[in-house]
Design an enzyme around this catalytic site. Sequence first.
Site, PDB file in Angstrom:
ATOM      1  N   CYS A  45       0.854  -1.187   0.000  1.00 10.22           N
ATOM      2  CA  CYS A  45       0.000   0.000   0.000  1.00 10.22           C
ATOM      3  C   CYS A  45       0.893   1.241   0.000  1.00 10.22           C
ATOM      4  O   CYS A  45       1.786   1.360   0.843  1.00 10.22           O
ATOM      5  CB  CYS A  45      -0.892  -0.004   1.242  1.00 10.22           C
ATOM      6  SG  CYS A  45      -1.861   1.512   1.445  1.00 10.22           S
ATOM      7  N   CYS A  48       0.289   3.259   3.572  1.00  5.02           N
ATOM      8  CA  CYS A  48       0.680   2.754   4.904  1.00  5.02           C
ATOM      9  C   CYS A  48       1.691   1.611   4.844  1.00  5.02           C
ATOM     10  O   CYS A  48       2.083   1.091   5.878  1.00  5.02           O
ATOM     11  CB  CYS A  48      -0.555   2.315   5.683  1.00  5.02           C
ATOM     12  SG  CYS A  48      -1.283   0.790   5.063  1.00  5.02           S
ATOM     13  N   CYS A  94      -7.598  -0.790   1.263  1.00  2.00           N
ATOM     14  CA  CYS A  94      -6.601  -1.257   2.232  1.00  2.00           C
ATOM     15  C   CYS A  94      -7.271  -1.314   3.599  1.00  2.00           C
ATOM     16  O   CYS A  94      -7.816  -0.314   4.061  1.00  2.00           O
ATOM     17  CB  CYS A  94      -5.406  -0.310   2.252  1.00  2.00           C
ATOM     18  SG  CYS A  94      -4.249  -0.675   3.592  1.00  2.00           S
ATOM     19  N   CYS A  97      -5.354   1.221   6.345  1.00  2.00           N
ATOM     20  CA  CYS A  97      -5.435   2.687   6.327  1.00  2.00           C
ATOM     21  C   CYS A  97      -6.667   3.216   5.621  1.00  2.00           C
ATOM     22  O   CYS A  97      -6.937   4.412   5.667  1.00  2.00           O
ATOM     23  CB  CYS A  97      -4.181   3.283   5.686  1.00  2.00           C
ATOM     24  SG  CYS A  97      -4.094   3.057   3.908  1.00  2.00           S
ATOM     25  N   CYS A 117      -8.108  -5.720  -9.776  1.00  2.00           N
ATOM     26  CA  CYS A 117      -7.702  -4.710 -10.745  1.00  2.00           C
ATOM     27  C   CYS A 117      -7.324  -3.461  -9.951  1.00  2.00           C
ATOM     28  O   CYS A 117      -8.174  -2.795  -9.376  1.00  2.00           O
ATOM     29  CB  CYS A 117      -8.898  -4.462 -11.669  1.00  2.00           C
ATOM     30  SG  CYS A 117      -8.555  -3.391 -13.048  1.00  2.00           S
TER      31      CYS A 117
HETATM   32 ZN   LIG Z   1      -2.874   1.163   3.420  1.00  2.00          ZN
END
Ligand SMILES: [Zn+2]
Length: 130
Positions: A45, A48, A94, A97, A117
């Site tokens: 990510c 984060c 995510c 976060c 995707c």
């Molecule tokens: Zn994240």
Amino acid sequence: MAKMNAEEAKKKLTPEQYNICFLKGTEPPFSGKYTDVFDSGMYHCVVCNTPLFYSDAKFHSDSGWPSFDRPVDEKNIKYEDDNDMGMHRVEIICNICGSHLGHVFDDGPTATRKRYCINSLALEFKPKEK
Ligand SMILES: [Zn+2]
């Protein structure tokens, strides 16, 4: 890590990243830097740093976005119904976060039948140490 607030995120991210991760934007197809990357490593990510997808799960798709058939850990991903644009899709976020990543579809070519995707701008690739 707690959900990053918009002010913190604006400082850390580029305007393009902010648009994707916090305003649920979508990068233009074939514009992303990871669309055709097949090196070994881990996709994290961008907000984060949570590991999200192994390069092993990545497959070539003609969609124009990086495509994966499974996440590293289901605990790192959150799924939400998205009925924008007059169609039903499943949004991927995510789970650490709250950053928007992309969408998942049930038309994948591999055994999982899934196609995650993902926007390149929501990811940071870290090559495997050699
Ligand atoms: Zn994240």
